[in-house]
Write an enzyme that holds these catalytic residues in place. Structure first.
Site, mmCIF file in Angstrom:
data_model
loop_
_atom_site.group_PDB
_atom_site.id
_atom_site.type_symbol
_atom_site.label_atom_id
_atom_site.label_comp_id
_atom_site.label_asym_id
_atom_site.label_seq_id
_atom_site.Cartn_x
_atom_site.Cartn_y
_atom_site.Cartn_z
ATOM 1 N N GLY A 240 0.831 -1.202 0.000
ATOM 2 C CA GLY A 240 0.000 0.000 0.000
ATOM 3 C C GLY A 240 0.863 1.248 0.000
ATOM 4 O O GLY A 240 1.994 1.238 -0.506
ATOM 5 N N SER A 241 0.325 2.310 0.573
ATOM 6 C CA SER A 241 1.007 3.604 0.521
ATOM 7 C C SER A 241 2.215 3.622 1.467
ATOM 8 O O SER A 241 2.313 2.831 2.408
ATOM 9 C CB SER A 241 0.047 4.718 0.943
ATOM 10 N N ARG A 243 2.792 5.930 3.541
ATOM 11 C CA ARG A 243 2.280 6.358 4.858
ATOM 12 C C ARG A 243 1.812 5.147 5.673
ATOM 13 O O ARG A 243 2.172 4.971 6.840
ATOM 14 C CB ARG A 243 1.107 7.334 4.655
ATOM 15 N N GLY A 245 2.693 2.010 5.156
ATOM 16 C CA GLY A 245 3.821 1.113 5.406
ATOM 17 C C GLY A 245 4.716 1.601 6.535
ATOM 18 O O GLY A 245 5.266 0.811 7.308
ATOM 19 N N GLU A 262 5.797 -3.551 0.736
ATOM 20 C CA GLU A 262 5.851 -3.271 -0.698
ATOM 21 C C GLU A 262 4.999 -2.027 -0.892
ATOM 22 O O GLU A 262 3.788 -2.097 -0.954
ATOM 23 C CB GLU A 262 5.315 -4.485 -1.457
ATOM 24 N N CYS A 296 1.585 0.290 -8.509
ATOM 25 C CA CYS A 296 2.766 0.817 -7.818
ATOM 26 C C CYS A 296 3.943 0.847 -8.784
ATOM 27 O O CYS A 296 4.904 1.582 -8.566
ATOM 28 C CB CYS A 296 3.078 0.009 -6.576
HETATM 29 C C1 UN1 Z 1 1.203 -3.333 -7.508
HETATM 30 O O1 UN1 Z 1 0.864 -2.377 -8.202
HETATM 31 O O2 UN1 Z 1 1.088 -3.303 -6.264
HETATM 32 O O3 UN1 Z 1 4.491 -5.469 -12.023
HETATM 33 C C2 UN1 Z 1 1.681 -4.617 -8.059
HETATM 34 C C3 UN1 Z 1 3.302 -5.185 -12.060
HETATM 35 C C4 UN1 Z 1 2.315 -6.168 -11.494
HETATM 36 C C5 UN1 Z 1 2.164 -6.006 -10.027
HETATM 37 C C6 UN1 Z 1 1.922 -4.618 -9.541
HETATM 38 N N1 UN1 Z 1 2.767 -7.503 -11.793
HETATM 39 O O4 UN1 Z 1 2.887 -4.144 -12.555
#
Ligand code: UN1
Length: 510
Positions: A240-241, A243, A245, A262, A296
């Site tokens: 998640g964010s 903040r 984490g 992550e 992310c």
């Molecule tokens: C995420 O956005 O938390 O590499 C994971 C990627 C995907 C996973 C993203 N396999 O974009």
């Protein structure tokens, strides 16, 4: 829609969001409404867990752990294989639900379920490969080796943007390792979590192991905060964010537990003057516009070599003009909505900040309306040409807002790329071996993921996934990420009648 819900065991009314070895019929928490970000329409309601329900989840996961840890790892892998098979059978409907509840386009929703299937397969193989090393002892007649044991029940916190896959990266690997778990999904995507549970629970229950995968939908209070402070859970894996984490890291660190974080990314693509621009265009487009910029790993910054900057910018702006925004279930849609109105507000604020810091919006920059979907949270994919030191570029805006920066060479691009708090994913587009290797060297990208002629997003499950700095340092999914879910034990066995001490120490009374 009714048929889809039926196949996933969901109702449009109110359903339980707590599974503790079995579904808890009337959880004591508040009820959360699930909405379709494409229309703003209601999909259904989920009753969240109370503090007491959380306790029931812990009890179920502890009880199951006492038995699960004794099941031989390859046999645990066999159950994970059956979960993977169940997911194969439900791929279409679960992928569609991801699209309906989260808003990513259908091919991406299906791709997310494919990631679950892939990590299930990976975990099956892994269950026969939980290898430890052996060492040569410095003492005669001694044997030394290390072995890996399950850790216990663990906590999994996942985000709205990958409402099912991120759970599986953790859950299937952890299950193969002998752990049991409690999942706290994002309250924005509770139906996805309930549907996943409906798919895997019958598989596990049939073998008497319903308590391996538990679910407790809930807010930070009473569920999330209780979970991260809970000493009975030796590991908390949170996505998640930054903040969120930071909070998890502080609390779990405070009790000397283990956390696997992550968190946010601020991912950059560098385009050199020898890059294949056709390839690059597709890489940037998928990275920045895919999932409406809500991965992310989404591409947020592009460093363009001066020699190709104008040409590439023109082509990119042109491509953005052709992005079809709309209902993510429609086959011709390339970009769906943001998750909710708050995300639209945050995007609009960032767009408004760009000119105040010396940047220029080249295209997009506004809300978008989609006919027939007036209640949806749509924005236009947006490109901004910005100066190198734009303060806003230090932040992750979870939306399709892309910054273009002109650079003179690779060294400058690497320095700028690394000059942000986050360190998840990165890429360079070049046909020059020296540039590619320079980018990958220890003085190159400082991110957990570094790609050549591939964008920043869309990683395969076989690699370790995660990043450095504010991204949190954790690694999930493939490679040897499994080690985070087990405890290592170093064993030294003396098979002689002597007791020699290490380091040659003499100690005794005679
Ligand atoms: C995420 O956005 O938390 O590499 C994971 C990627 C995907 C996973 C993203 N396999 O974009």
């Amino acid at each position: 829609m009714k048929e889809l819900f039926d196949r996933l065991g969901l109702t449009h009314d109110t359903q339980s969001g707590v599974y503790a070895g079995k579904w808890i019929e009337n959880p004591g928490g508040a009820t959360v409404e699930s909405t379709n970000p494409a229309t703003g329409g209601s999909l259904g309601h989920v009753t969240m867990g109370s503090a007491a329900d959380y306790e029931t989840c812990v009890a179920a996961s502890q009880e199951a752990y006492e038995r699960w840890r004794h099941v031989p790892a390859p046999k645990r892998g066999e159950l994970v294989r059956l979960c993977g098979e169940a997911l194969r059978q439900h791929k279409q409907e679960l992928g569609a639900l991801v699209t309906i509840e989260m808003g990513k386009i259908l091919p991406e929703g299906l791709g997310e379920v494919q990631e679950m299937i892939d990590i299930a397969d990976f975990s099956v193989g892994l269950s026969r490969q939980l290898y430890g090393l052996t060492m040569h002892s410095e003492r005669p007649g001694h044997r030394m080796y290390e072995q890996w044991h399950p850790m216990g029940p663990i906590g999994i916190i996942s985000a709205f943007n990958f409402p099912v896959a991120v759970w599986s990266w953790n859950a299937f690997v952890a299950a193969a390792c002998g752990d049991t778990m409690i999942w706290k999904p994002s309250p924005f995507t509770p139906l996805c979590a309930v549907a996943v549970q409906n798919i895997v629970a019958p598989v596990m229950e049939a073998e008497g192991f319903g308590g391996v995968f538990n679910l407790c939908v809930g807010d930070a209070e009473p569920v999330g905060e209780t979970m991260i402070a809970d000493r009975r859970l030796p590991l908390i894996s949170a996505t998640g964010s930054v903040r969120m984490g930071r909070r998890v890291g502080e609390v779990v660190g405070g009790r000397l537990g283990r956390s696997l974080l992550e968190l946010g990314g601020n991912n950059a693509i560098t385009v050199l003057d020898d890059a294949d621009l056709d390839l690059t265009l597709n890489g940037v487009l998928f990275g920045a516009v895919g999932t409406a910029g809500q991965r992310c790993t989404s591409t947020r910054r592009v460093f363009l070599h001066r020699a190709i900057a104008d040409e590439f910018t023109e082509r990119l702006v042109n491509a953005y003009g052709q992005v079809r925004i709309g209902d993510p279930m429609h086959a011709d849609t390339l970009m769906g909505p943001l998750i909710h109105e708050q995300a639209v507000e945050t995007f609009m604020q960032a767009v408004a900040t760009v000119p105040t810091q010396g940047g220029e919006i080249l295209c997009g920059g506004d809300r978008a309306t989609v006919s027939g979907c007036e209640g949806g949270s749509y924005v236009q994919p947006t490109i901004a040409r910005v100066p190198k030191q734009l303060p806003l570029m230090q932040e992750e805006t979870f939306a399709p807002l892309l910054y273009l920066v002109t650079v003179d060479d690779l060294d400058e691009a690497i320095a700028l790329q690394n000059d942000v708090p986050q360190g998840l994913s990165s890429a360079v587009f070049t046909n020059h071996l020296r540039s590619a290797e320079r980018f990958l060297s220890c003085a190159g990208s400082d991110c957990g993921i570094a790609n050549v002629n591939i964008g920043t997003s869309g990683a395969e499950i076989g690699g370790a996934f995660g990043g450095e700095k504010d991204t949190g340092g954790g690694r999930e999914a493939g490679s040897d990420s499994w080690k985070a879910y087990m405890r290592r034990q170093t064993c030294t066995i003396n098979y002689t009648a002597e007791l020699p001490l290490a380091q040659g120490i003499e100690f005794g009374t005679s």
